[in-house]
Enzyme design. Sequence first.
Site, PDB file in Angstrom:
ATOM      1  N   LYS A  36     -30.994  64.422 -29.307  1.00 47.38           N
ATOM      2  CA  LYS A  36     -32.368  64.922 -29.466  1.00 47.38           C
ATOM      3  C   LYS A  36     -32.639  66.222 -28.719  1.00 47.38           C
ATOM      4  O   LYS A  36     -33.423  67.043 -29.187  1.00 47.38           O
ATOM      5  CB  LYS A  36     -33.379  63.854 -29.068  1.00 47.38           C
ATOM      6  CG  LYS A  36     -33.426  63.542 -27.598  1.00 47.38           C
ATOM      7  CD  LYS A  36     -34.339  62.352 -27.337  1.00 47.38           C
ATOM      8  CE  LYS A  36     -34.460  62.114 -25.850  1.00 47.38           C
ATOM      9  NZ  LYS A  36     -34.871  60.749 -25.526  1.00 47.38           N
ATOM     10  N   ARG A 131     -42.542  52.667 -20.012  1.00 48.20           N
ATOM     11  CA  ARG A 131     -42.685  53.379 -21.274  1.00 48.20           C
ATOM     12  C   ARG A 131     -42.629  52.284 -22.336  1.00 48.20           C
ATOM     13  O   ARG A 131     -43.428  51.344 -22.258  1.00 48.20           O
ATOM     14  CB  ARG A 131     -41.635  54.481 -21.437  1.00 48.20           C
ATOM     15  CG  ARG A 131     -42.100  55.547 -22.453  1.00 48.20           C
ATOM     16  CD  ARG A 131     -41.134  56.695 -22.629  1.00 48.20           C
ATOM     17  NE  ARG A 131     -39.913  56.304 -23.334  1.00 48.20           N
ATOM     18  CZ  ARG A 131     -38.947  57.160 -23.654  1.00 48.20           C
ATOM     19  NH1 ARG A 131     -39.053  58.440 -23.357  1.00 48.20           N
ATOM     20  NH2 ARG A 131     -37.867  56.742 -24.297  1.00 48.20           N
TER      21      ARG A 131
HETATM   22  C1  LIG Z   1     -33.891  60.260 -24.797  1.00 51.02           C
HETATM   23  C2  LIG Z   1     -33.479  58.847 -24.805  1.00 51.02           C
HETATM   24  C3  LIG Z   1     -32.197  58.508 -24.361  1.00 51.02           C
HETATM   25  C4  LIG Z   1     -31.217  59.518 -23.791  1.00 51.02           C
HETATM   26  O1  LIG Z   1     -31.686  59.994 -22.564  1.00 51.02           O
HETATM   27  P1  LIG Z   1     -30.807  60.968 -21.633  1.00 51.02           P
HETATM   28  O2  LIG Z   1     -31.500  60.971 -20.335  1.00 51.02           O
HETATM   29  O3  LIG Z   1     -30.789  62.290 -22.291  1.00 51.02           O
HETATM   30  O4  LIG Z   1     -29.449  60.362 -21.542  1.00 51.02           O
HETATM   31  C5  LIG Z   1     -31.833  57.165 -24.432  1.00 51.02           C
HETATM   32  N1  LIG Z   1     -32.692  56.225 -24.902  1.00 51.02           N
HETATM   33  C6  LIG Z   1     -33.928  56.531 -25.330  1.00 51.02           C
HETATM   34  C7  LIG Z   1     -34.814  55.435 -25.834  1.00 51.02           C
HETATM   35  C8  LIG Z   1     -34.363  57.848 -25.297  1.00 51.02           C
HETATM   36  O5  LIG Z   1     -35.598  58.137 -25.734  1.00 51.02           O
END
Ligand SMILES: *Cc1c(COP(=O)(O)O)cnc(C)c1O
Length: 366
Positions: A36, A131
């Site tokens: 992402k 969250r």
């Molecule tokens: C963005 C996200 C991740 C990855 O997070 P990083 O800190 O970039 O490794 C994993 N799980 C969810 C639900 C996320 O939104």
Amino acid sequence: MAYPKVILNLDYIEANTGVIAHHCRRHAIQLVGVTKVCCGSPEVAGAMLRGGAEILADSRLDNLAKLRRAGITVPLMLLRLPMVTEAQDVVSLADISLNSEVKTLRALSTAATRLNKKHRVILMVDLGDLREGLLPSTAEKVFKKVYRLPGLEFIGLGTNFACYGGVVPTPENLNQLVTLRDKLERDFQVRLPVLSGGNSSSIPLLLSGQIPPQINQLRIGEGIILGRETIHRNPIPGTCQDTARLVAEVIEEQSKPSIPRGEVSQDAFGEHPVFIDRGERCRAILAVGRQDVTPKGLEPLTPGLEIIGASSDHLIIDVTGRHRKFPIGSTMEFVLNYAGLLGAMTSPYVEKEFLYSQNRQGTVKP
Ligand SMILES: *Cc1c(COP(=O)(O)O)cnc(C)c1O
């Protein structure tokens, strides 16, 4: 258009994935590569797959669609809880989604049944970060309502840390996920084989060998792309941090006083900047601004340079002592942190360039 430009080194991203995949394999953990921060770039996704990621995940359906269109065939996971209004697209584009709402799961079930598909679901549990996810105390009640919905296959439980509350994953809170899974399996006579134990904030536990052995999946973005865990933002041993740079062009280079002249009110963003008199300073203005990247996400590659201001389209750098290096038309490079990379990849004004070591080089127009 050449500048501003973000340059991503795909070899480094592949090698970083390899380092993390190696640690995951030692603990029988499946590595989900998260794209992402790079807007679902198929180039970055390819590097993750070459490095050993088994599944790819993104928070947006548009990005998953981009990955599929690029011919990627591994399972795709939707990270953000689906919008109930996009249930149909979730089922057709994502193989797996993370969920916590009964209404949404019912919509996914209807869509999956209509499309004659089995959609895989990971039920999210909130272990304190606040969250997404069900509180452990309500998970059982909710599971009872949804686990037999047609068209859905509940494959396991997941959790997320260090996003809203900044809560750190520990053996204790991860073991709550294990306990809850075991209870659901017993009480409902089901199999929930996947325990998805978080994001890059779980890397310190992975490296120290403290991750509970039942955790068998991690979803990693920043750790792969920038080579850092996200608890202290320390480099992960063996990985490279210099994977992403921003390059911008100098459009003015002049000496000016360090204090504005005239009555001072607000800046372009309604803030009231404070100035310290440091006498005449040599400053470069770069053709890049907040429409391209957040200034806090940038660190000048050349030591001694200081970002002293930014508006929508301009970045002002104090280059005193180094001004000969940055004449008009020259470029300046910055190392990007997560926020900087996210902005640069998202801005349509920033050119994207991908570097490969074998002197192959591809530029993708935004
Ligand atoms: C963005 C996200 C991740 C990855 O997070 P990083 O800190 O970039 O490794 C994993 N799980 C969810 C639900 C996320 O939104």
